[in-house]
Enzyme design. Structure first.
Site, mmCIF file in Angstrom:
data_model
loop_
_atom_site.group_PDB
_atom_site.id
_atom_site.type_symbol
_atom_site.label_atom_id
_atom_site.label_comp_id
_atom_site.label_asym_id
_atom_site.label_seq_id
_atom_site.Cartn_x
_atom_site.Cartn_y
_atom_site.Cartn_z
ATOM 1 N N LYS A 1 -15.053 -4.191 -9.284
ATOM 2 C CA LYS A 1 -16.515 -4.308 -9.791
ATOM 3 C C LYS A 1 -16.975 -3.526 -10.688
ATOM 4 O O LYS A 1 -17.602 -3.707 -11.596
ATOM 5 C CB LYS A 1 -17.651 -4.218 -8.535
ATOM 6 C CG LYS A 1 -17.297 -5.307 -7.545
ATOM 7 C CD LYS A 1 -18.362 -4.932 -6.338
ATOM 8 C CE LYS A 1 -17.932 -4.005 -5.174
ATOM 9 N NZ LYS A 1 -16.390 -4.109 -4.516
ATOM 10 N N ASP B 1 -12.197 5.624 -3.740
ATOM 11 C CA ASP B 1 -12.618 4.432 -3.982
ATOM 12 C C ASP B 1 -13.868 4.278 -5.217
ATOM 13 O O ASP B 1 -14.424 3.305 -5.379
ATOM 14 C CB ASP B 1 -13.606 4.042 -2.664
ATOM 15 C CG ASP B 1 -12.688 3.580 -1.523
ATOM 16 O OD1 ASP B 1 -11.693 2.691 -1.764
ATOM 17 O OD2 ASP B 1 -13.337 3.495 -0.197
ATOM 18 N N SER C 1 -13.056 -4.580 -4.068
ATOM 19 C CA SER C 1 -12.335 -3.585 -4.723
ATOM 20 C C SER C 1 -13.185 -3.039 -5.930
ATOM 21 O O SER C 1 -14.448 -3.369 -6.361
ATOM 22 C CB SER C 1 -11.051 -3.719 -5.366
ATOM 23 O OG SER C 1 -11.180 -4.396 -6.368
ATOM 24 N N THR D 1 -8.095 -3.808 0.259
ATOM 25 C CA THR D 1 -7.037 -4.612 1.035
ATOM 26 C C THR D 1 -7.424 -5.900 1.637
ATOM 27 O O THR D 1 -6.796 -6.915 1.695
ATOM 28 C CB THR D 1 -6.757 -3.636 2.272
ATOM 29 O OG1 THR D 1 -7.826 -3.182 2.913
ATOM 30 C CG2 THR D 1 -5.808 -2.620 1.885
ATOM 31 N N ASP E 1 0.889 -1.192 0.294
ATOM 32 C CA ASP E 1 0.031 -0.073 0.027
ATOM 33 C C ASP E 1 0.824 1.129 -0.097
ATOM 34 O O ASP E 1 0.681 2.112 -0.750
ATOM 35 C CB ASP E 1 -0.871 -0.222 1.329
ATOM 36 C CG ASP E 1 -2.207 0.334 1.070
ATOM 37 O OD1 ASP E 1 -2.675 0.706 0.160
ATOM 38 O OD2 ASP E 1 -2.860 0.490 2.110
ATOM 39 N N GLU F 1 -4.935 7.921 -0.048
ATOM 40 C CA GLU F 1 -5.473 7.064 0.799
ATOM 41 C C GLU F 1 -4.635 7.138 2.175
ATOM 42 O O GLU F 1 -5.036 7.320 3.255
ATOM 43 C CB GLU F 1 -6.092 5.732 0.540
ATOM 44 C CG GLU F 1 -6.615 5.072 1.796
ATOM 45 C CD GLU F 1 -7.364 3.908 1.595
ATOM 46 O OE1 GLU F 1 -7.230 3.172 0.837
ATOM 47 O OE2 GLU F 1 -8.098 3.329 2.441
ATOM 48 N N HIS G 1 -19.301 -3.776 4.178
ATOM 49 C CA HIS G 1 -19.209 -2.472 3.412
ATOM 50 C C HIS G 1 -20.508 -2.339 2.382
ATOM 51 O O HIS G 1 -20.715 -1.331 2.056
ATOM 52 C CB HIS G 1 -18.018 -2.883 2.317
ATOM 53 C CG HIS G 1 -16.895 -2.805 2.961
ATOM 54 N ND1 HIS G 1 -15.694 -3.185 2.285
ATOM 55 C CD2 HIS G 1 -16.491 -2.549 4.281
ATOM 56 C CE1 HIS G 1 -14.444 -2.990 3.172
ATOM 57 N NE2 HIS G 1 -14.942 -2.790 4.354
ATOM 58 N N ARG H 1 -24.104 -0.904 -4.018
ATOM 59 C CA ARG H 1 -23.310 -0.737 -2.630
ATOM 60 C C ARG H 1 -24.196 0.105 -1.512
ATOM 61 O O ARG H 1 -24.474 1.258 -1.817
ATOM 62 C CB ARG H 1 -22.193 0.242 -2.953
ATOM 63 C CG ARG H 1 -21.344 0.422 -1.822
ATOM 64 C CD ARG H 1 -19.902 1.087 -2.286
ATOM 65 N NE ARG H 1 -19.141 1.256 -1.358
ATOM 66 C CZ ARG H 1 -17.851 0.053 -1.180
ATOM 67 N NH1 ARG H 1 -17.995 -0.728 -2.097
ATOM 68 N NH2 ARG H 1 -17.122 0.138 -0.387
ATOM 69 N N ILE I 1 -3.923 0.605 -2.966
ATOM 70 C CA ILE I 1 -4.496 -0.719 -2.963
ATOM 71 C C ILE I 1 -5.944 -0.546 -2.411
ATOM 72 O O ILE I 1 -6.378 -0.412 -1.113
ATOM 73 C CB ILE I 1 -3.713 -1.960 -1.935
ATOM 74 C CG1 ILE I 1 -2.367 -1.983 -2.487
ATOM 75 C CG2 ILE I 1 -4.638 -3.289 -2.106
ATOM 76 C CD1 ILE I 1 -1.732 -3.181 -1.819
ATOM 77 N N ASP I 2 -6.986 -0.652 -3.392
ATOM 78 C CA ASP I 2 -8.342 -0.622 -3.052
ATOM 79 C C ASP I 2 -8.690 -2.052 -2.824
ATOM 80 O O ASP I 2 -8.106 -2.993 -3.676
ATOM 81 C CB ASP I 2 -9.197 0.169 -4.008
ATOM 82 C CG ASP I 2 -10.514 -0.089 -3.834
ATOM 83 O OD1 ASP I 2 -10.745 -0.072 -2.663
ATOM 84 O OD2 ASP I 2 -11.381 0.043 -4.760
ATOM 85 N N ASP J 1 -6.336 5.398 -4.831
ATOM 86 C CA ASP J 1 -6.366 4.317 -3.779
ATOM 87 C C ASP J 1 -5.089 3.484 -4.300
ATOM 88 O O ASP J 1 -5.370 2.768 -5.102
ATOM 89 C CB ASP J 1 -7.418 3.722 -3.747
ATOM 90 C CG ASP J 1 -7.602 2.764 -2.537
ATOM 91 O OD1 ASP J 1 -6.646 2.323 -1.931
ATOM 92 O OD2 ASP J 1 -8.946 2.512 -2.139
HETATM 93 N N1 LIG Z 1 -18.459 0.751 6.317
HETATM 94 C C1 LIG Z 1 -18.152 0.876 5.272
HETATM 95 N N2 LIG Z 1 -19.113 0.930 4.326
HETATM 96 C C2 LIG Z 1 -18.474 1.101 2.882
HETATM 97 N N3 LIG Z 1 -17.212 1.168 2.588
HETATM 98 C C3 LIG Z 1 -16.456 0.990 3.505
HETATM 99 C C4 LIG Z 1 -16.754 0.800 4.864
HETATM 100 N N4 LIG Z 1 -15.686 0.411 5.672
HETATM 101 C C5 LIG Z 1 -14.496 0.458 4.687
HETATM 102 N N5 LIG Z 1 -15.013 0.815 3.239
HETATM 103 C C6 LIG Z 1 -14.344 0.827 2.229
HETATM 104 O O1 LIG Z 1 -14.346 0.011 1.200
HETATM 105 C C7 LIG Z 1 -13.465 -0.220 0.541
HETATM 106 C C8 LIG Z 1 -13.254 -1.690 -0.120
HETATM 107 O O2 LIG Z 1 -14.580 -1.771 -0.706
HETATM 108 P P1 LIG Z 1 -15.111 -3.076 -1.451
HETATM 109 O O3 LIG Z 1 -15.914 -3.842 -0.315
HETATM 110 O O4 LIG Z 1 -15.954 -2.802 -2.688
HETATM 111 O O5 LIG Z 1 -13.930 -3.915 -1.592
HETATM 112 C C9 LIG Z 1 -12.123 0.051 1.464
HETATM 113 O O6 LIG Z 1 -11.157 0.422 0.685
HETATM 114 P P2 LIG Z 1 -9.505 -0.216 1.070
HETATM 115 O O7 LIG Z 1 -9.559 -1.738 0.913
HETATM 116 O O8 LIG Z 1 -8.903 0.630 0.192
HETATM 117 O O9 LIG Z 1 -9.374 0.431 2.496
HETATM 118 C C10 LIG Z 1 -12.929 1.070 2.321
HETATM 119 O O10 LIG Z 1 -12.461 2.505 1.920
HETATM 120 MG MG LIG Z 2 -10.494 1.720 -1.174
#
Ligand SMILES: Nc1ncnc2c1ncn2[C@@H]1O[C@H](COP(=O)(O)O)[C@@H](OP(=O)(O)O)[C@H]1O
Ligand SMILES: [Mg+2]
Length: 368
Positions: free
Chosen positions: A276, A303, A273, A161, A79, A102, A249, A290, A158-159, A156
């Site tokens: 999608k 994101d 990430s 993680t 990252d 980020e 998420h 989402r 690494i989106d 970002d």
């Molecule tokens: N409560 C929440 N609701 C929605 N998104 C969230 C969340 N908590 C963290 N995230 C975000 O969801 C991203 C990942 O999205 P996805 O679920 O689509 O893979 C994370 O990015 P990072 O992995 O860069 O931290 C983070 O920023």
């Molecule tokens: Mg992200």
């Protein structure tokens, strides 16, 4: 998977001057170049280098039996390394442009061992090695606050993680925002199958879009770009939708209710990430839901900026759960939006109607 998922657009040359090597240069774009040609080319090269860095760490992580899933250090190192690399390359070519990234270097400054790993990793993909201080400084170049005026990049490194740590999907996401509107988006998806219908086939792909110029896909190691477009499907019951793997998420329960209301019988495509967005843009899925789990969470601009322009340029639509456009002009978060709904466009109204019904029902149940 929709019919469009199986169809592949024929590769065609993109309308930009290509570079014969992956070396970055500060050369001026051709006088006849399309708008944002230099930004596009530099962003692609920065994302390729960061993706290569992440892919190296990822492959070791996936194959190493010694690393436990709870050990977050590989993703931490990748990252920081990826943010240092992208920030450094963007700043070298566009010194006037700030970056909303980020990460910041605070934790790294306190951990010499991790810092040294980050420096080594970043330098493995940079032409000119940077010192430890220069790497920290490059990471902190991403502390810009964003806002409505002028240009900035958002990154970002690494989106996804959690997907990275599970050995699944993650993305390097970079976008250029100008006067609040996303103009360029590049997503590096090092572990995404080039064809979702062939999970055993080649992996690693990049999605690219410039406002008004369409969306394209290419592999990490070939300059040949294929124009992509969303699925042409109009019968909503035949669609497939994607959502987060992480139930925290996006509400998977409400997504299932929306799917049921729309008569969708295909199982959801769960993926981490902004991959999608890419999958939807190339027609491998038709809807991205989402749905907020927490009432207070504010989505981050990094994101969604890259992913949203790729969907729009592929012919799709993106908005929040209330139908509002995503507003990238108010800082580091999308605080005036809630959640994200994206689709191929032709089914958007039907999807939004189902979203409203299900979310209204949930609201009523919560207040009882
Ligand atoms: N409560 C929440 N609701 C929605 N998104 C969230 C969340 N908590 C963290 N995230 C975000 O969801 C991203 C990942 O999205 P996805 O679920 O689509 O893979 C994370 O990015 P990072 O992995 O860069 O931290 C983070 O920023
Ligand atoms: Mg992200």
């Amino acid at each position: 998977m929709s019919k469009a998922a199986q169809s592949t657009a024929s590769p065609r040359a993109h309308p930009y001057p290509t570079r014969s090597s992956s070396r970055l240069s500060a050369s001026k774009p051709e006088p006849t170049a399309a708008p944002y040609a230099k930004e596009r080319a530099v962003a692609i090269q920065a994302v390729i280098r960061a993706s290569t860095l992440c892919q190296g760490v990822f492959k070791k992580l996936v194959s190493a039996e010694t690393i436990t899933k709870k050990d977050k250090s590989p993703v931490t190192v990748a990252d920081f390394g990826a943010q240092a690399v992208v920030n450094n390359l963007i700043r070298a070519e566009f010194p006037e442009d700030p970056i909303v990234g980020e990460e910041d270097s605070k934790d790294l400054r306190e951990n010499a061992e991790t810092r040294e790993k980050v420096v080594e990793l970043a330098n493995s993909v940079l032409d000119k090695p940077l010192s430890s201080d220069e790497i920290l400084e490059a990471i902190d170049y991403g502390m810009y606050e964003g806002g409505p005026k002028g240009r900035f990049w958002t990154l970002d490194p690494i989106d996804g993680t959690k997907g990275f740590l599970r050995g699944e999907q993650f993305a390097v996401a970079l976008a250029l925002v100008e006067d609040g509107e996303v103009k360029v988006g590049v997503l590096g998806c090092p572990n995404l199958p080039q064809k979702l219908s062939d999970p055993e086939g080649p992996r690693g792909t990049i999605f690219v879009a410039v406002r008004g110029q369409g969306a394209f896909e290419r592999s990490l190691d070939s300059e040949l770009e294929t124009k992509i477009s969303v699925s042409p499907i109009t019968n909503v019951s035949e669609t497939s939708f994607c959502e987060s793997v992480e139930a925290g998420h996006s509400s998977q329960g409400e997504a299932a209710q929306i799917a049921q209301l729309l008569g969708i019988t295909r199982p959801s495509v769960r993926m981490d990430s902004q991959c999608k967005y890419g999958v939807l843009a190339r027609g491998d899925a038709d809807i991205y839901l989402r749905l907020p789990v927490s009432a207070t969470y504010e989505e981050k601009i990094w994101d969604h900026a890259g992913g949203s322009i790729i969907i729009e340029e592929a012919g799709g639509k993106v908005c929040d759960i209330h139908g509002k456009p995503l507003d990238f002009s108010i800082g580091r978060t999308l605080r005036d939006n809630k959640g994200v709904i994206a689709s191929n466009g032709s089914i958007h109204d039907a999807v939004m109607e189902a979203v409203q019904k299900v979310l209204q029902k949930s609201k009523e149940e919560k207040t009882v």
